[in-house]
Design an enzyme around this catalytic site. Structure first.
Site, PDB file in Angstrom:
ATOM      1  N   CYS A 240       0.820  -1.217   0.000  1.00 19.17           N
ATOM      2  CA  CYS A 240       0.000   0.000   0.000  1.00 19.17           C
ATOM      3  C   CYS A 240       0.850   1.261   0.000  1.00 19.17           C
ATOM      4  CB  CYS A 240      -0.930   0.000   1.210  1.00 19.17           C
ATOM      5  SG  CYS A 240      -1.883   1.515   1.382  1.00 19.17           S
TER       6      CYS A 240
ATOM      7  N   CYS B 235      -1.754   1.897  -2.805  1.00 21.73           N
ATOM      8  CA  CYS B 235      -2.699   2.998  -2.556  1.00 21.73           C
ATOM      9  C   CYS B 235      -2.065   4.387  -2.563  1.00 21.73           C
ATOM     10  CB  CYS B 235      -3.381   2.823  -1.190  1.00 21.73           C
ATOM     11  SG  CYS B 235      -3.571   1.138  -0.625  1.00 21.73           S
TER      12      CYS B 235
ATOM     13  N   LYS C 296      -0.530   5.478  -6.012  1.00 21.29           N
ATOM     14  CA  LYS C 296      -1.667   5.465  -6.945  1.00 21.29           C
ATOM     15  C   LYS C 296      -2.545   6.699  -6.763  1.00 21.29           C
ATOM     16  CE  LYS C 296      -5.245   3.825  -5.393  1.00 21.29           C
ATOM     17  NZ  LYS C 296      -5.715   2.478  -5.490  1.00 21.29           N
TER      18      LYS C 296
ATOM     19  N   TYR D   6      -9.177  -3.333 -10.915  1.00 22.52           N
ATOM     20  CA  TYR D   6      -9.150  -1.924 -10.510  1.00 22.52           C
ATOM     21  C   TYR D   6      -7.737  -1.358 -10.670  1.00 22.52           C
ATOM     22  CZ  TYR D   6      -7.288  -3.076  -5.828  1.00 22.52           C
ATOM     23  OH  TYR D   6      -6.508  -3.503  -4.780  1.00 22.52           O
TER      24      TYR D   6
ATOM     25  N   GLU E 174      -7.254   1.963 -12.822  1.00 26.65           N
ATOM     26  CA  GLU E 174      -6.707   3.130 -12.126  1.00 26.65           C
ATOM     27  C   GLU E 174      -5.421   3.612 -12.797  1.00 26.65           C
ATOM     28  OE1 GLU E 174      -8.246   2.411  -7.519  1.00 26.65           O
ATOM     29  OE2 GLU E 174      -6.305   1.604  -8.146  1.00 26.65           O
TER      30      GLU E 174
ATOM     31  N   HIS F 202     -26.481  21.265   0.524  1.00 26.26           N
ATOM     32  CA  HIS F 202     -26.594  21.832  -0.826  1.00 26.26           C
ATOM     33  C   HIS F 202     -25.524  22.901  -1.024  1.00 26.26           C
ATOM     34  CE1 HIS F 202     -28.617  22.662  -4.576  1.00 26.26           C
ATOM     35  NE2 HIS F 202     -28.626  23.960  -4.284  1.00 26.26           N
TER      36      HIS F 202
ATOM     37  N   GLU G  35     -25.438  14.925  -1.801  1.00 25.52           N
ATOM     38  CA  GLU G  35     -26.862  15.259  -1.658  1.00 25.52           C
ATOM     39  C   GLU G  35     -27.745  14.317  -2.478  1.00 25.52           C
ATOM     40  OE1 GLU G  35     -29.574  19.319  -2.364  1.00 25.52           O
ATOM     41  OE2 GLU G  35     -27.521  19.184  -3.094  1.00 25.52           O
TER      42      GLU G  35
END
Length: 478
Positions: free
Chosen positions: A33, A38, A41, A174, A178, A446, A451
């Protein structure tokens, strides 16, 4: 895990050794990682997002010369400098907690005994009351002529000492999507070669939307082909490679030339060369994964395992960290809490980010039956994208509910900017058992992307998508 164990004044040792890639890449303390996963990346994904932000900024009044270039070496040096600081931080933390650190390859040689071999070949034997295996996985190769000689993997990419140029990414994981996404985002010519489906194991509705978005943004896809040979036409940094590929549906053969070929076809558990047979630890012979009980205990009572090497568990760094911490607390602090592998949130950092928690639509149908689930969804247009007038109706949210359980939310999926930031909070709500009624009664903030989750309509046959650019939120239910 080791830092946690040291808290309870246990004598702890860490064996950490990186076998170099076929091209000779290795890295420091911290695992996949931190070094080749991670962290780099996400930073390179950020580099790509900044490129898009530069384009958007003109409509917001920013003026700068027409030509804007990206420098690969500046990016990789900056990323590697940060990773180096993390490596050093981990070394210091181990020292402060009096954890013994050996940069050596560990393998079991007998009951309660491991052999540690350092890079100079010096061997030492160590004994311990308990062992924790957390060896992770490494990228898989194709097993075709030229793959290890000329191709790179994600283990090489993040410290590649030259710009990869025109790149073929092989795979649909992935990792593949990615990496292809940020390479294209920094201006490179990128092609993805896909054997079958995108993002196996993830919601396929979302996976296909990701593929469509990437294709619309200039990434080429070659579908239902697999490479059968990689040849070097010209040496260099980068050189030129010729890739010969075969159709998965027939005998059609195609050829293409690229500067770099990145393999991202899956990862293999690092369990076959650590002497597990010497101590009787059972592994899945096909996958190399280790079956454990709900306490991360293998069939050998004094040997435990966590992380990507576990059979039928999620391959995510925070899961491994949580499992290790809880394991140590159960062993040495009298705790009873076990790692919860259900409702774990995750994010795929493709150009259009995908956050998910709980069941995919396919998995929910399989588990509960189609008649017992209700799917609510909506497209939306982030306010920030309206002024540059781009990508209307590409972002998407989907909420999957169990009708038989008060419409409890069992699947959460969002496709859009900052998807991980959006998903994290909903994961907590799902752990608390949130229902669709409670979600609908929540007042949205908002104007933000999250939302939309309070405004999703039913996914029923024949509903029309509302695509008016005057609407920021576009429900699929009229």
């Amino acid at each position: 895990s080791c830092n946690e164990a040291a808290k309870y004044e246990k004598k702890v040792m860490v064996l950490d050794f990186v076998t170099p890639t076929p091209l000779g890449t290795s890295w420091g303390l911290g695992g996949t990682c931190v070094n080749v996963g991670c962290i780099p990346k996400k930073l390179m994904h950020q580099a790509a997002l900044l490129g898009q932000a530069l384009q958007d900024s003109r409509k917001f009044g920013w003026q700068f010369p027409e030509e804007v270039k990206h420098n690969w070496m500046t990016m990789t040096e900056s990323v590697q400098n940060y990773i180096g600081s993390l490596n050093w931080g981990y070394r210091v933390a181990l020292r402060e907690k009096k954890v013994t650190y050996e940069n050596a390859y560990g393998e079991f040689v007998g009951p309660h005994t491991v052999k540690a071999t350092n890079k100079r070949g010096v061997e030492k034997l160590y004994t311990a009351e308990r062992f924790l295996i957390a060896t992770g996985e490494r990228p898989r190769y194709l097993g075709i002529p030229g793959d290890k000689e000329y191709c790179i993997s994600s283990d090489d990419l993040f410290s590649l000492p030259y710009c990869p140029g025109k790149t073929l990414v092989v795979g649909a994981s992935y990792v593949a999507l990615e990496c292809a996404g940020f390479l294209a985002g920094v201006g490179l010519d990128v092609t993805i070669m896909v054997r079958s489906i995108l993002l196996r194991g993830f919601d396929q509705d979302i996976a296909n939307k990701i593929g469509e978005y990437m294709e619309e943004h200039g990434i080429n896809f070659i579908r239902e082909f697999v490479p059968i040979k990689v040849e070097q036409i010209k040496e260099g940094t980068p050189g030129i490679l010729k890739v010969t590929s075969k159709s998965t549906k027939g005998n059609e053969i195609i050829e293409g030339e690229y500067n770099t070929v990145l393999l991202a076809i899956g990862r293999d558990a690092c369990t076959r060369k650590i002497g597990l047979d010497k101590v009787g630890v059972i592994i899945n012979e096909k996958t190399g994964k280790i079956p454990v009980n709900d306490k991360e205990q293998t069939n050998v009572p004094y040997i435990y395992a966590i992380g990507d090497i576990l059979q039928d568990k999620l391959e995510l760094t925070p899961v491994a960290i949580q499992a290790g911490r809880l394991l140590v607390r159960r062993l040495y602090a009298g705790a009873t809490t076990k790692c919860d592998y259900v409702n774990v949130p995750t994010t795929v950092f493709t150009p259009l980010e995908y956050g998910a928690c709980g069941y995919s639509e396919e998995a929910a149908v399989e588990k509960f039956g189609e008649e017992n689930i209700e799917v609510y969804h909506s497209h939306f247009w982030p306010l920030e994208w309206t002024v540059p007038s781009r990508d209307n109706n590409k972002c998407y949210a989907k909420i999957i509910c169990n009708i038989q359980d008060s419409e409890r939310v069992i699947g959460f999926h969002v496709l859009g900017p900052n998807a991980g930031e959006v998903t994290q909070g909903f994961a907590a709500a799902m752990k608390c058992g949130i229902t669709k009624e409670q979600l609908d009664s929540t007042i949205g903030i908002h104007p933000v992307c999250a939302e939309v989750t309070t405004k999703c309509g039913k996914s029923s046959p024949g509903t029309a998508e509302v695509k008016s650019p005057s609407l920021v939120f576009q429900s699929d239910t009229a």
